[in-house]
Design a protein around this motif. Sequence first.
Motif, PDB file in Angstrom:
ATOM      1  N   LEU A 112       0.891  -1.045  -0.092  1.00  0.00           N
ATOM      2  CA  LEU A 112      -0.147  -0.029  -0.157  1.00  0.00           C
ATOM      3  C   LEU A 112       0.795   1.177  -0.066  1.00  0.00           C
ATOM      4  O   LEU A 112       0.324   2.374  -0.496  1.00  0.00           O
ATOM      5  CB  LEU A 112      -0.920   0.040   1.273  1.00  0.00           C
ATOM      6  CG  LEU A 112      -2.067  -1.309   0.996  1.00  0.00           C
ATOM      7  CD1 LEU A 112      -2.868  -0.903   2.460  1.00  0.00           C
ATOM      8  CD2 LEU A 112      -2.691  -1.263  -0.062  1.00  0.00           C
ATOM      9  N   HIS A 125       2.096  -9.836  -2.263  1.00  0.00           N
ATOM     10  CA  HIS A 125       0.605  -9.281  -2.008  1.00  0.00           C
ATOM     11  C   HIS A 125       0.020  -9.854  -1.048  1.00  0.00           C
ATOM     12  O   HIS A 125      -0.309 -10.955  -1.023  1.00  0.00           O
ATOM     13  CB  HIS A 125      -0.022  -8.838  -3.510  1.00  0.00           C
ATOM     14  CG  HIS A 125       0.489  -7.658  -4.204  1.00  0.00           C
ATOM     15  ND1 HIS A 125       0.622  -6.544  -3.822  1.00  0.00           N
ATOM     16  CD2 HIS A 125       1.190  -8.059  -5.476  1.00  0.00           C
ATOM     17  CE1 HIS A 125       1.063  -5.804  -4.649  1.00  0.00           C
ATOM     18  NE2 HIS A 125       1.394  -6.696  -5.654  1.00  0.00           N
ATOM     19  N   LEU A 126      -0.934  -8.889  -0.082  1.00  0.00           N
ATOM     20  CA  LEU A 126      -1.777  -9.486   0.841  1.00  0.00           C
ATOM     21  C   LEU A 126      -3.251  -9.222   0.575  1.00  0.00           C
ATOM     22  O   LEU A 126      -4.129 -10.173   0.262  1.00  0.00           O
ATOM     23  CB  LEU A 126      -1.355  -9.055   2.123  1.00  0.00           C
ATOM     24  CG  LEU A 126      -2.244  -9.544   3.534  1.00  0.00           C
ATOM     25  CD1 LEU A 126      -1.852 -10.914   3.696  1.00  0.00           C
ATOM     26  CD2 LEU A 126      -1.934  -8.703   4.709  1.00  0.00           C
ATOM     27  N   LEU A 127      -3.519  -7.872   0.465  1.00  0.00           N
ATOM     28  CA  LEU A 127      -4.891  -7.379   0.294  1.00  0.00           C
ATOM     29  C   LEU A 127      -5.003  -7.286  -1.256  1.00  0.00           C
ATOM     30  O   LEU A 127      -6.294  -7.474  -1.912  1.00  0.00           O
ATOM     31  CB  LEU A 127      -4.997  -6.144   0.894  1.00  0.00           C
ATOM     32  CG  LEU A 127      -4.671  -6.133   2.535  1.00  0.00           C
ATOM     33  CD1 LEU A 127      -4.897  -4.906   3.183  1.00  0.00           C
ATOM     34  CD2 LEU A 127      -5.703  -7.185   3.148  1.00  0.00           C
ATOM     35  N   LEU A 128      -4.151  -6.963  -2.052  1.00  0.00           N
ATOM     36  CA  LEU A 128      -4.411  -6.533  -3.567  1.00  0.00           C
ATOM     37  C   LEU A 128      -4.142  -7.842  -4.426  1.00  0.00           C
ATOM     38  O   LEU A 128      -3.580  -8.884  -3.696  1.00  0.00           O
ATOM     39  CB  LEU A 128      -3.423  -5.521  -3.801  1.00  0.00           C
ATOM     40  CG  LEU A 128      -3.494  -4.025  -2.963  1.00  0.00           C
ATOM     41  CD1 LEU A 128      -2.393  -3.215  -3.787  1.00  0.00           C
ATOM     42  CD2 LEU A 128      -4.881  -3.589  -3.156  1.00  0.00           C
ATOM     43  N   ILE A 129      -4.656  -8.014  -5.675  1.00  0.00           N
ATOM     44  CA  ILE A 129      -4.406  -9.064  -6.294  1.00  0.00           C
ATOM     45  C   ILE A 129      -3.091  -9.264  -6.799  1.00  0.00           C
ATOM     46  O   ILE A 129      -2.284  -8.481  -6.752  1.00  0.00           O
ATOM     47  CB  ILE A 129      -5.408  -8.990  -7.618  1.00  0.00           C
ATOM     48  CG1 ILE A 129      -5.159  -7.608  -8.237  1.00  0.00           C
ATOM     49  CG2 ILE A 129      -6.858  -9.404  -7.292  1.00  0.00           C
ATOM     50  CD1 ILE A 129      -5.766  -7.593  -9.728  1.00  0.00           C
ATOM     51  N   TRP A 132      -1.118  -6.907  -9.287  1.00  0.00           N
ATOM     52  CA  TRP A 132      -1.451  -5.569  -9.201  1.00  0.00           C
ATOM     53  C   TRP A 132      -0.105  -4.847  -9.940  1.00  0.00           C
ATOM     54  O   TRP A 132       0.839  -5.347  -9.645  1.00  0.00           O
ATOM     55  CB  TRP A 132      -1.190  -5.342  -7.689  1.00  0.00           C
ATOM     56  CG  TRP A 132      -1.505  -3.886  -7.530  1.00  0.00           C
ATOM     57  CD1 TRP A 132      -0.663  -2.778  -7.081  1.00  0.00           C
ATOM     58  CD2 TRP A 132      -2.855  -3.164  -7.337  1.00  0.00           C
ATOM     59  NE1 TRP A 132      -1.281  -1.515  -6.703  1.00  0.00           N
ATOM     60  CE2 TRP A 132      -2.624  -2.006  -6.842  1.00  0.00           C
ATOM     61  CE3 TRP A 132      -4.350  -3.626  -7.459  1.00  0.00           C
ATOM     62  CZ2 TRP A 132      -3.611  -1.061  -6.934  1.00  0.00           C
ATOM     63  CZ3 TRP A 132      -5.251  -2.796  -7.203  1.00  0.00           C
ATOM     64  CH2 TRP A 132      -5.022  -1.331  -7.193  1.00  0.00           C
ATOM     65  N   PRO A 138      -1.282   2.371  -3.542  1.00  0.00           N
ATOM     66  CA  PRO A 138      -2.638   3.244  -3.430  1.00  0.00           C
ATOM     67  C   PRO A 138      -2.766   3.947  -2.066  1.00  0.00           C
ATOM     68  O   PRO A 138      -3.320   5.082  -2.272  1.00  0.00           O
ATOM     69  CB  PRO A 138      -3.831   1.997  -2.975  1.00  0.00           C
ATOM     70  CG  PRO A 138      -3.194   0.850  -3.456  1.00  0.00           C
ATOM     71  CD  PRO A 138      -1.454   0.874  -3.527  1.00  0.00           C
ATOM     72  N   LEU A 139      -2.065   4.001  -1.206  1.00  0.00           N
ATOM     73  CA  LEU A 139      -2.072   4.863  -0.069  1.00  0.00           C
ATOM     74  C   LEU A 139      -0.811   5.931  -0.005  1.00  0.00           C
ATOM     75  O   LEU A 139      -0.967   6.682   0.882  1.00  0.00           O
ATOM     76  CB  LEU A 139      -1.697   4.211   1.352  1.00  0.00           C
ATOM     77  CG  LEU A 139      -3.086   3.217   1.644  1.00  0.00           C
ATOM     78  CD1 LEU A 139      -3.041   3.146   3.054  1.00  0.00           C
ATOM     79  CD2 LEU A 139      -4.320   3.962   1.272  1.00  0.00           C
TER      80      LEU A 139
END
Lengths: 144, 140
Positions: A112, A125-129, A132, A138-139
């Motif tokens: 992020l 990656h953990l939360l995103l595909i 990615w 994103p953050l």
Amino acid sequence: MEDVVGRIREKFYDQIIKFEEKSARRIYLDFKPADIQAAVKFIFTDLGCRLATVTGTDMPQGIELLYHFSYDRSGQVISLRTLLANKKDPHIESITPLIVGAEWIEREIWELLGVEFDGHPNLKHLLLIDDWPEGKHPLRHDHD
Amino acid sequence: MNLRTKALTKSLAVFHAATSPCNNCDIEVLDLFTPRHDVERFGITLAGSVRHADVLVVTGVPNYKTAERLKKLYEQAPKPCFVIAIGGCACGRIVFQDSYNSPCPVDEIVPVDLYIPGCPPKPEAMIAGIIKLLNKLKGK
């Protein structure tokens, strides 16, 4: 009750850049990124504090990381603060080899905010595909 | 009304798919099965697997990961399978429509039969929605 904050301040007298006591139970200690791993090791292994979480923020002066430790016997929360000034390629030593529980939060901060954790055993990656696009965090403020 | 539809309206087995919700809707869905609201009196039970379900209840905004899984869940469900979107997120993505991790709303992945908006919707609103679905099945 043990004076954990006093012991940290005594042990890392030269490394602590700033000491802030917002209240008796909320303590902030500023470190250089290079000193974080040693401080985490002392606080976790020798003092027996618990890693609550790690948080990252995109600040104007760099990426700020906060390692929050809880000393459950006194209810104190001790946060180690560090600033990664190079926003293009932020690097810091991973604490996952010391604390297994930090693996996922470091993966999350990596994807992020784009912070590279050197020595992390499983940085994916953990939360995103999984596919990615690389280099998009994103953050970060420059993310559209 | 044929026998199959009649049997279906008396015993809906529900599978609850949480596609990255904040858990608020899930708690309200849970409330439906507690003694106060008790939707089991309408024959509605929770199913442990979507393969045994007649209704797929979706909460939350699908992200890239859960969108794929939601599609798979719908494909695995025996047909006819009714999809209920619960909460503002599942109905129309609300504040998450420009999110980096939100590809599309629920109704672009699976066909939604019933929308229950609210953040979260009250259990009473969900019961009213289910009754509307049952009446639709009965052809009323």
